[in-house]
Scaffold this active site. Structure first.
Site, mmCIF file in Angstrom:
data_model
loop_
_atom_site.group_PDB
_atom_site.id
_atom_site.type_symbol
_atom_site.label_atom_id
_atom_site.label_comp_id
_atom_site.label_asym_id
_atom_site.label_seq_id
_atom_site.Cartn_x
_atom_site.Cartn_y
_atom_site.Cartn_z
ATOM 1 N N ASP A 44 0.856 -1.177 0.000
ATOM 2 C CA ASP A 44 0.000 0.000 0.000
ATOM 3 C C ASP A 44 0.896 1.232 0.000
ATOM 4 O O ASP A 44 2.036 1.185 0.443
ATOM 5 C CB ASP A 44 -0.870 0.021 1.260
ATOM 6 C CG ASP A 44 -1.738 -1.219 1.362
ATOM 7 O OD1 ASP A 44 -2.270 -1.649 0.322
ATOM 8 O OD2 ASP A 44 -1.871 -1.763 2.479
ATOM 9 N N ASP A 79 -1.493 -1.939 -4.919
ATOM 10 C CA ASP A 79 -2.384 -2.306 -3.821
ATOM 11 C C ASP A 79 -3.086 -1.021 -3.352
ATOM 12 O O ASP A 79 -3.355 -0.141 -4.151
ATOM 13 C CB ASP A 79 -1.579 -3.019 -2.726
ATOM 14 C CG ASP A 79 -2.456 -3.917 -1.840
ATOM 15 O OD1 ASP A 79 -3.655 -4.052 -2.112
ATOM 16 O OD2 ASP A 79 -1.936 -4.465 -0.866
ATOM 17 N N ASP A 121 -4.489 1.896 3.509
ATOM 18 C CA ASP A 121 -5.216 0.763 4.072
ATOM 19 C C ASP A 121 -5.027 0.743 5.586
ATOM 20 O O ASP A 121 -3.916 0.964 6.085
ATOM 21 C CB ASP A 121 -4.731 -0.564 3.479
ATOM 22 C CG ASP A 121 -5.310 -0.826 2.081
ATOM 23 O OD1 ASP A 121 -5.973 0.080 1.527
ATOM 24 O OD2 ASP A 121 -5.096 -1.932 1.551
ATOM 25 N N ARG A 151 -13.641 1.009 -3.067
ATOM 26 C CA ARG A 151 -13.088 1.137 -1.710
ATOM 27 C C ARG A 151 -12.758 2.585 -1.337
ATOM 28 O O ARG A 151 -11.633 2.886 -0.950
ATOM 29 C CB ARG A 151 -11.828 0.282 -1.528
ATOM 30 C CG ARG A 151 -12.035 -1.181 -1.781
ATOM 31 C CD ARG A 151 -10.788 -1.973 -1.456
ATOM 32 N NE ARG A 151 -10.993 -3.403 -1.697
ATOM 33 C CZ ARG A 151 -10.059 -4.329 -1.589
ATOM 34 N NH1 ARG A 151 -8.840 -3.983 -1.224
ATOM 35 N NH2 ARG A 151 -10.329 -5.589 -1.809
HETATM 36 CA CA CA Z 1 -3.356 -3.573 1.301
HETATM 37 CA CA CA Z 2 -3.575 -7.027 -1.931
#
Ligand code: CA
Ligand code: CA
Length: 452
Positions: free
Chosen positions: A224, A264, A268, A321
């Protein structure tokens, strides 16, 4: 340089104190705010009452750093060395220019081939070994080439993954300051501020093929752009810009009929992390953006945590998301979501109501193309409730939950969430005002006292 720093230091203690004492209303809404404007960028703290990161004593990052714990960095190695030297002590990192995550100690770029050299990994070899026509569909890759991939991936991870200890402020010294291909990981630490940075092109050189993921298999990536994980808490992510440029998803090749996904999340927040405020950022042209809670299982310590405030962000052509929530209470207010007809990342949904999620979406503005069905704004991922109020679609009030429910089957209806109410907010504006209010106020717009 030393003289200049010590002269600054004496005035700073006073202005930091002034900022801490300021009333929540007075300290809100940078950059117009007069109270914080006197405090140099790198010494600023989260205003009182500004989202969940203001709980638990607030978020000050490295604001209390001594002058020997203020670092100016231009390379990945300098950044990591500064974080290692200061450890848990309050520290300020000012980022100058473009810091490459994939670079050697001197700052020279490293390519994916450099990482793979000597490990036995080649993409051609990997594709040959795990071609479903040869390897089948029923088990994840294992064997020589997968082991080689893991060796190469470990080398990249060790280089570009940068762990951020407690009591840290990382700021871009100018609006041009950039972290390119560098992943920031807030892993179990607390009291961290990440501000005023361009964060670009965080890319996994070595995605893993998983034929068992979904109906047709998937390429999965790590890293991320900011990963907040393992009971990390009190984190403020503010005025940053997140993009995959120049390696956008739609430019990725396909192997085994699936996109070779090298990206990614942007920010997160998982594994029991808590008390995060994400404000005034601009996220652009990315797919899976903010995962809050990574599993429906209750054994990751997520229950009662994952409390996040997202306000005054611009989400421009995001796939999904924004955010996707499990468990946590997540306050999403005064954001601008832009969904363009010709977006390079296909739109899936914005607000993901996941397992045991408590999403509160208020006074957000959605700008959508003609013919777009606003029932698509909410995505259902085992959630049962959501609160949406005073949001607008193209300037008109829209009851997002009712629109969603009208289009959803009986077993995926969402009720209003009466279990909680957000309290830690600065000023909530009408959604109609948000697009113009944010137009020049998101992403990196500040210059630190040490710009050079
Ligand atoms: Ca992630
Ligand atoms: Ca992933």
């Amino acid at each position: 340089m030393a003289g200049k720093s010590s002269r600054l230091a004496s005035g700073l203690a006073l202005s930091v104190a002034a900022a801490l004492l300021a009333a929540p209303g007075a300290a809100a809404a940078p950059p117009q705010d007069k109270g914080q404007a006197k405090v140099p960028l790198e010494r600023q703290v989260l205003p009182a009452g500004d989202g969940f990161a203001s709980f638990n004593g607030g978020t000050t990052g490295g604001a209390g750093a001594g002058q020997d714990r203020v670092y100016d960095v231009e390379t990945r190695f300098q950044l990591q060395a500064a974080l290692a030297e200061a450890g848990q002590e309050p520290k300020i990192i000012r980022v100058h220019g473009e810091v490459l995550g994939n670079a050697d100690a001197a700052g020279n770029p490293l390519t994916c081939e450099d990482y793979a050299e000597g490990t036995g990994y080649t993409l051609e070899g990997y594709l040959a070994a795990y071609d479903p026509a040869v390897y089948g569909w029923d088990r994840e890759p294992e064997g020589e080439l997968e082991d080689a991939r893991l060796r190469a991936a470990a080398r990249q991870k060790q280089t570009m993954l940068t762990s951020v200890p407690s009591n840290t402020t990382i700021v871009g010294a100018t609006p041009q300051a950039t972290l390119r291909g560098l992943s920031l990981q807030v892993n179990g630490s607390s009291n961290v501020i990440i501000r005023n940075l361009n964060h670009a092109a965080v890319s996994d050189c070595f995605p893993q093929w998983d034929p068992t993921d979904g109906a047709a298999g998937n390429w999965n990536s790590e890293y991320d752009m900011v990963q907040i994980i393992n009971r990390a808490e009190n984190v403020w992510v503010d005025h940053n810009h997140y993009t995959d440029a120049p390696g956008f998803d739609d430019l990725a090749p396909e192997y085994f009929g699936r996109p070779f996904q090298q990206h990614d999340g942007s920010v997160d927040i998982t594994n029991g992390s808590d008390l995060v405020t994400v404000s005034y950022n601009r996220f652009e042209d990315r797919d899976k953006l903010m995962l809050i809670g990574s599993t429906d299982s209750t054994n990751r310590g997520d229950v009662g945590r994952l409390r996040v405030t997202m306000h005054h962000n611009e989400f421009v052509n995001i796939g999904q998301r924004a955010p996707r929530v499990r468990f946590g209470q997540v306050d999403v207010y005064n954001n601008h979501f832009v969904i363009a007809e010709n977006a390079r990342v296909p739109f899936v949904y914005s607000l993901g109501a996941g397992f045991e999620s408590h999403l509160w979406a208020e006074a957000n503005a959605f700008t959508v193309p003609a013919g777009f069905d606003p029932a698509r704004i909410i995505g259902h991922y085992k959630g049962t409730r959501i609160t949406t109020t005073a949001n607008t679609v193209n300037g008109h009030k829209a009851d997002l939950r009712s629109l969603y429910n009208a289009a959803a089957p009986a077993d995926k209806q969402l009720t209003a969430d009466t279990s909680w109410q957000p309290t830690a907010r600065t000023k909530v504006s009408p959604a109609q005002a948000i697009p113009s209010l944010l137009k020049k106020n998101t992403g990196p717009i500040f210059t630190s006292s040490s710009s050079r």
